[in-house]
Design a protein around this motif. Structure first.
Motif, PDB file in Angstrom:
ATOM      1  N   TYR A  68       5.387   2.264   2.791  1.00  0.00           N
ATOM      2  CA  TYR A  68       4.051   1.703   2.578  1.00  0.00           C
ATOM      3  C   TYR A  68       4.103   0.200   2.286  1.00  0.00           C
ATOM      4  CZ  TYR A  68       2.381   6.522   2.376  1.00  0.00           C
ATOM      5  OH  TYR A  68       2.069   7.806   2.694  1.00  0.00           O
ATOM      6  N   LYS A  69       5.123  -0.233   1.597  1.00  0.00           N
ATOM      7  CA  LYS A  69       5.213  -1.659   1.258  1.00  0.00           C
ATOM      8  C   LYS A  69       5.338  -2.517   2.515  1.00  0.00           C
ATOM      9  CE  LYS A  69       7.827  -4.891  -1.602  1.00  0.00           C
ATOM     10  NZ  LYS A  69       8.957  -5.059  -2.539  1.00  0.00           N
ATOM     11  N   GLU A  70       6.170  -2.072   3.449  1.00  0.00           N
ATOM     12  CA  GLU A  70       6.331  -2.836   4.689  1.00  0.00           C
ATOM     13  C   GLU A  70       5.053  -2.836   5.515  1.00  0.00           C
ATOM     14  OE1 GLU A  70       9.636  -1.088   6.607  1.00  0.00           O
ATOM     15  OE2 GLU A  70      11.135  -1.955   5.235  1.00  0.00           O
ATOM     16  N   LEU A  71       4.348  -1.698   5.512  1.00  0.00           N
ATOM     17  CA  LEU A  71       3.090  -1.648   6.264  1.00  0.00           C
ATOM     18  C   LEU A  71       2.059  -2.621   5.686  1.00  0.00           C
ATOM     19  CD1 LEU A  71       2.778   2.224   6.786  1.00  0.00           C
ATOM     20  CD2 LEU A  71       3.405   0.525   8.501  1.00  0.00           C
ATOM     21  N   VAL A  72       1.934  -2.606   4.363  1.00  0.00           N
ATOM     22  CA  VAL A  72       0.959  -3.515   3.732  1.00  0.00           C
ATOM     23  C   VAL A  72       1.361  -4.976   3.952  1.00  0.00           C
ATOM     24  CG1 VAL A  72      -0.051  -4.203   1.534  1.00  0.00           C
ATOM     25  CG2 VAL A  72       0.242  -1.785   2.058  1.00  0.00           C
TER      26      VAL A  72
ATOM     27  N   ASP B 121       2.554  -5.924  20.238  1.00  0.00           N
ATOM     28  CA  ASP B 121       3.745  -6.314  19.481  1.00  0.00           C
ATOM     29  C   ASP B 121       4.301  -5.179  18.637  1.00  0.00           C
ATOM     30  OD1 ASP B 121       3.444  -8.831  20.546  1.00  0.00           O
ATOM     31  OD2 ASP B 121       2.314  -9.610  18.822  1.00  0.00           O
ATOM     32  N   LEU B 122       3.478  -4.154  18.332  1.00  0.00           N
ATOM     33  CA  LEU B 122       3.904  -3.058  17.451  1.00  0.00           C
ATOM     34  C   LEU B 122       4.274  -1.800  18.225  1.00  0.00           C
ATOM     35  CD1 LEU B 122       1.151  -3.444  14.688  1.00  0.00           C
ATOM     36  CD2 LEU B 122       3.503  -4.280  14.611  1.00  0.00           C
ATOM     37  N   LYS B 123       4.703  -1.946  19.458  1.00  0.00           N
ATOM     38  CA  LYS B 123       5.039  -0.775  20.272  1.00  0.00           C
ATOM     39  C   LYS B 123       6.281  -0.053  19.755  1.00  0.00           C
ATOM     40  CE  LYS B 123       2.967  -2.231  24.638  1.00  0.00           C
ATOM     41  NZ  LYS B 123       3.212  -2.589  26.050  1.00  0.00           N
ATOM     42  N   ASN B 124       7.171  -0.764  19.089  1.00  0.00           N
ATOM     43  CA  ASN B 124       8.402  -0.134  18.614  1.00  0.00           C
ATOM     44  C   ASN B 124       8.182   0.722  17.371  1.00  0.00           C
ATOM     45  OD1 ASN B 124       7.743  -2.259  17.016  1.00  0.00           O
ATOM     46  ND2 ASN B 124       9.806  -3.150  16.919  1.00  0.00           N
ATOM     47  N   LEU B 125       6.991   0.671  16.775  1.00  0.00           N
ATOM     48  CA  LEU B 125       6.697   1.494  15.595  1.00  0.00           C
ATOM     49  C   LEU B 125       6.136   2.845  16.027  1.00  0.00           C
ATOM     50  CD1 LEU B 125       5.031  -1.207  13.298  1.00  0.00           C
ATOM     51  CD2 LEU B 125       7.421  -0.482  13.316  1.00  0.00           C
ATOM     52  N   SER B 126       6.029   3.704  15.056  1.00  0.00           N
ATOM     53  CA  SER B 126       5.467   5.034  15.331  1.00  0.00           C
ATOM     54  C   SER B 126       3.962   4.938  15.497  1.00  0.00           C
ATOM     55  CB  SER B 126       5.825   6.003  14.197  1.00  0.00           C
ATOM     56  OG  SER B 126       5.282   5.527  12.974  1.00  0.00           O
ATOM     57  N   ALA B 127       3.375   6.009  16.023  1.00  0.00           N
ATOM     58  CA  ALA B 127       1.935   6.004  16.299  1.00  0.00           C
ATOM     59  C   ALA B 127       1.132   5.945  15.010  1.00  0.00           C
ATOM     60  CB  ALA B 127       1.552   7.242  17.103  1.00  0.00           C
ATOM     61  N   SER B 128       1.598   6.664  13.978  1.00  0.00           N
ATOM     62  CA  SER B 128       0.859   6.669  12.707  1.00  0.00           C
ATOM     63  C   SER B 128       0.898   5.286  12.055  1.00  0.00           C
ATOM     64  CB  SER B 128       1.454   7.719  11.766  1.00  0.00           C
ATOM     65  OG  SER B 128       2.836   7.433  11.520  1.00  0.00           O
ATOM     66  N   ASP B 129       2.080   4.652  12.109  1.00  0.00           N
ATOM     67  CA  ASP B 129       2.173   3.303  11.526  1.00  0.00           C
ATOM     68  C   ASP B 129       1.299   2.313  12.296  1.00  0.00           C
ATOM     69  OD1 ASP B 129       3.909   4.341   9.717  1.00  0.00           O
ATOM     70  OD2 ASP B 129       5.733   3.622  10.741  1.00  0.00           O
ATOM     71  N   GLN B 130       1.326   2.421  13.626  1.00  0.00           N
ATOM     72  CA  GLN B 130       0.473   1.523  14.422  1.00  0.00           C
ATOM     73  C   GLN B 130      -0.999   1.732  14.090  1.00  0.00           C
ATOM     74  OE1 GLN B 130       1.246   1.813  18.607  1.00  0.00           O
ATOM     75  NE2 GLN B 130       3.459   1.416  18.395  1.00  0.00           N
TER      76      GLN B 130
ATOM     77  N   LYS C  29       1.997   1.949  -5.914  1.00  0.00           N
ATOM     78  CA  LYS C  29       3.264   1.904  -6.647  1.00  0.00           C
ATOM     79  C   LYS C  29       4.361   1.216  -5.848  1.00  0.00           C
ATOM     80  CE  LYS C  29       2.324   6.054  -9.388  1.00  0.00           C
ATOM     81  NZ  LYS C  29       2.704   7.465  -9.646  1.00  0.00           N
ATOM     82  N   SER C  30       4.220   1.172  -4.515  1.00  0.00           N
ATOM     83  CA  SER C  30       5.233   0.479  -3.712  1.00  0.00           C
ATOM     84  C   SER C  30       5.097  -1.044  -3.797  1.00  0.00           C
ATOM     85  CB  SER C  30       5.136   0.923  -2.251  1.00  0.00           C
ATOM     86  OG  SER C  30       3.890   0.521  -1.689  1.00  0.00           O
ATOM     87  N   LEU C  31       3.969  -1.524  -4.269  1.00  0.00           N
ATOM     88  CA  LEU C  31       3.736  -2.967  -4.365  1.00  0.00           C
ATOM     89  C   LEU C  31       4.064  -3.462  -5.766  1.00  0.00           C
ATOM     90  CD1 LEU C  31       0.341  -3.051  -2.423  1.00  0.00           C
ATOM     91  CD2 LEU C  31       2.620  -3.567  -1.525  1.00  0.00           C
ATOM     92  N   ASP C  32       3.753  -4.740  -6.014  1.00  0.00           N
ATOM     93  CA  ASP C  32       4.012  -5.334  -7.327  1.00  0.00           C
ATOM     94  C   ASP C  32       3.108  -4.663  -8.359  1.00  0.00           C
ATOM     95  OD1 ASP C  32       4.665  -6.872  -9.442  1.00  0.00           O
ATOM     96  OD2 ASP C  32       4.243  -8.808  -8.500  1.00  0.00           O
ATOM     97  N   ILE C  33       3.727  -4.097  -9.404  1.00  0.00           N
ATOM     98  CA  ILE C  33       2.983  -3.251 -10.342  1.00  0.00           C
ATOM     99  C   ILE C  33       2.031  -4.092 -11.184  1.00  0.00           C
ATOM    100  CG2 ILE C  33       3.243  -1.671 -12.297  1.00  0.00           C
ATOM    101  CD1 ILE C  33       5.947  -0.867 -11.106  1.00  0.00           C
TER     102      ILE C  33
END
Length: 661
Positions: free
Chosen positions: A3-7, A34-43, A107-111
């Motif tokens: 989730y952190k990378e997605l945000v 540009d996001l073709k290498n990611l999964s469908a849900s992440d895209q 929780k994955s981000l800065d608390i």
């Protein structure tokens, strides 16, 4: 991806997006490529979140701006897009994601940052006051209340649990860490250090005695004589060689003598002279000297301007001569009266100028005195003004002090009122909120009424225009009679004074053409007559000019002939021997008379001592001598004049004889 990378990816894309230069659809399409290498849900998550953040940018900016106004001192502006993404997820995607997924994202981000933002955003007072008021300015109040404020208020209790968890993590993260124990390090024994041995004393080295040596000979540093001897030998050899060369040049062999003998040189010079005599470089091939007096027999063609100019010149000269003769016949006035009057006027002007200078000097003195008095008056006036200014300044300062006292008193009263007003701020805020809600409802109802009224007016205007178009088309469908019969003798019927029929117009135009033709003929005739008169005038001027030129040429010839005769007569007289002798005699007599005159002057100086009787006798004698000499001079002049006349007569007879033959 977690989730952190997605945000973070969504935040990066928001940083790259430029609203004024890029379109949201094209930007999302490029991002999807540009996001073709990611999964469908992440895209899907990245594209939906990015699109939603851009579409609802106004609402999200309101929340983030208010958050930065409250907590902006402890946060960076770089994290603005991060808070926008979290705000979008909490506002529009919380129902779809659920609390569990949302908690994982947070929780994955800065608390610490997430705890601050969520505690601000899910605060009931902030949602119902600042955020709801600002959102109501953008959208309708009912839409804001139903779609966003009410769902967020439902999630407030569940968000308290998430905030507690974040607070616990923050507390654990801030506990001090235990310092690790130090291991025991072995240490060497502290033994006594041995003393260093002393160094032995140095042995004395015996010195040897200096051996007895011979001194350096003087010839070692002396320059040798051999180079000097060699230079002398070179000089002597050079002189000897030069002497031998001179002897060889002076005593040449006879067989090798290059010089020529005198006889040979004479023959060569004669040949060159004969050759030069045959050359003709200095001859001049000319047609003779030009004539001293050329007679220009070619006629000079004069144009009209030259003829008129020369005729005007002769006429002007004639008029000037006639005027001069008339003035002479009438008698000219003496200029003495005018000069006397001019002198008197100059003296009068000088006196007036002196009087004017004196008057100006006195006026200058008077103006100086007046300036001094004026300066004194100005100084007094300035002093008086300064006193008044000081008094006014003191009065203003007093009024300013009173004003400051009143303002301080009013300020204290205002502070007291503000303090009293703060006590009832909550009730005033609630009342203000109710008033604003009521105003919003009234405005929305009024806007609906205005919209319906505008729609009705537009419908009525459209129906009116359609009716007007129908009438215009009906008028256009009616056929028009375009045939018209024209009568040349009838007028237009406009009731004008200058109105006329077509036939009358044609008749008038024909008469006008005839009149113009007559005027043209008259002008031609007049121009022809003027041309003839001008030609006649030019012919008369030419005759006059030719006559004057002929007279001028004759006068010039006569003057030249007279000049030539005088020159010849003068030459003949100067060549006559008798005239020359008489001139010499006359010169001698004049010298003698001059000498006598000088003697007479010397005698006059001596006569001042003699008595008066002697003076009278001497004067008589002198008078007689002067008369005698004057008579002799007169006789000589008569003789010279007679000889000159005789010679002139002889020359004139010879010339007449030559002219006759």
């Amino acid at each position: 991806m977690n989730y952190k990378e997605l945000v973070n990816e969504v935040t990066r894309l928001l940083d790259e997006f430029q609203e004024d230069k890029q379109c949201i659809d094209s930007f999302t399409e490029d991002t999807a490529k540009d996001l073709k290498n990611l999964s469908a849900s992440d895209q899907k998550f990245i594209i939906d979140t990015l699109y939603g953040c851009i579409m609802h940018k106004k609402l999200l900016d309101v929340v983030v701006n208010i958050f930065y106004n409250h907590h902006g001192k402890k946060l960076f502006r770089v994290d603005r897009n991060l808070f926008i993404v979290v705000c979008y997820l909490a506002t529009f995607c919380l129902d779809d994601l659920g609390l569990e997924h949302f908690s994982r994202i947070i929780k994955s981000l800065d608390i610490s940052k997430m705890h601050k933002f969520l505690s601000f955003f899910f605060n009931i007072s902030n949602l119902t006051t600042h955020i709801q008021r600002e959102w109501s300015h953008i959208y309708d109040a009912a839409v804001v209340d139903n779609n966003w404020i009410t769902p967020l208020l439902r999630w407030c209790n569940e968000m308290e649990v998430l905030l507690d968890q974040l607070a616990q993590k923050m507390g654990r993260g801030n506990l001090p860490k235990k310092s690790p124990r130090k291991n025991t390090k072995p240490r060497e024994f502290d033994l006594t250090q041995p003393k260093a041995r002393p160094l032995p004393a140095p042995e004395v080295i015996p010195q040897q005695d200096k051996p007895k040596t011979k001194p350096v000979p003087t010839t070692t540093h002396r320059t040798p004589k051999e180079p000097e001897i060699l230079d002398d030998m070179k000089q002597r050899n050079r002189q000897k060689a030069l002497q031998i060369l001179n002897e060889a040049n002076s005593q040449q062999f006879r067989c090798a003598n290059p010089q020529k003998s005198e006889k040979t040189q004479n023959v060569i010079s004669q040949i060159l002279q004969s050759h030069d005599a045959g050359l003709q470089f200095d001859n001049l091939y000319t047609s003779g000297s030009p004539a001293t007096q050329k007679i220009n027999s070619l006629p000079v063609r004069l144009n009209t301007t030259a003829i008129l100019r020369e005729g005007a010149l002769y006429n002007r000269q004639l008029e000037e001569e006639l005027q001069r003769l008339e003035r002479l016949s009438q008698g000219a006035s003496e200029p003495s009266t005018f000069l006397q009057w001019q002198k008197e006027m100059k003296e009068k002007d000088l006196q007036e100028e002196l009087a004017e200078l004196e008057r100006r000097r006195l006026e200058g003195r008077i103006s100086h005195e007046e300036a001094v008095l004026a300066r004194e008056r100005v100084l007094e006036r300035n002093h008086h003004k300064a006193q008044q200014t000081k008094e006014e300044t003191a009065e203003l300062m007093r009024k300013y002090a009173e004003k400051r006292l009143r303002e301080e008193k009013e300020m204290r009263e205002l502070v007291q009122q503000v303090a009293d007003g703060h006590k009832n701020s909550k009730a005033a805020k609630a009342k203000l909120q109710e008033i604003k809600q009521r105003i919003v409802k009234e405005v929305s109802e009024h806007s609906r009424e205005l919209l319906s009224q505008a729609l009705e007016e537009a419908q009525a205007e459209l129906s009116r225009k359609m009716e007007l178009i129908r009438q215009i088309r009906a008028f256009e469908s009616v056929p028009l009679v375009r045939q018209k019969f024209v009568n040349d003798t009838e007028t237009g019927g406009h009731d004008l004074l200058c109105e006329m029929s077509l036939a009358e117009l044609r008749e008038r135009l024909a008469r006008l053409r005839e009149f113009e033709q007559c005027e043209l003929e008259d002008r031609r005739q007049r121009i022809f007559q003027e041309k003839q008169l001008k030609e006649q005038l030019l012919l008369e001027q030419l005759d006059n000019i030719s006559l004057r030129r002929t007279l001028a040429e004759q006068a010039a010839l006569r003057s030249q002939e007279e000049k030539r005769m005088r020159n010849e007569l003068r030459e003949a007289v100067s060549r006559d021997e008798r005239v020359l002798t008489l001139q010499k005699t006359l010169e001698q007599k004049r010298q003698e008379r001059q000498k006598r005159k000088t003697e007479k002057n010397s005698m006059k100086r001596n006569e001042q001592v003699l008595p008066l009787t002697l003076k009278s006798t001497l004067n008589k004698k002198q008078v007689l001598e002067e008369q005698h000499w004057q008579e002799l001079e007169r006789n000589l002049e008569q003789q010279i004049y007679g000889t000159v006349q005789q010679s002139s007569k002889k020359n004139g007879a010879g010339q007449n004889h030559r002219l006759f033959f």
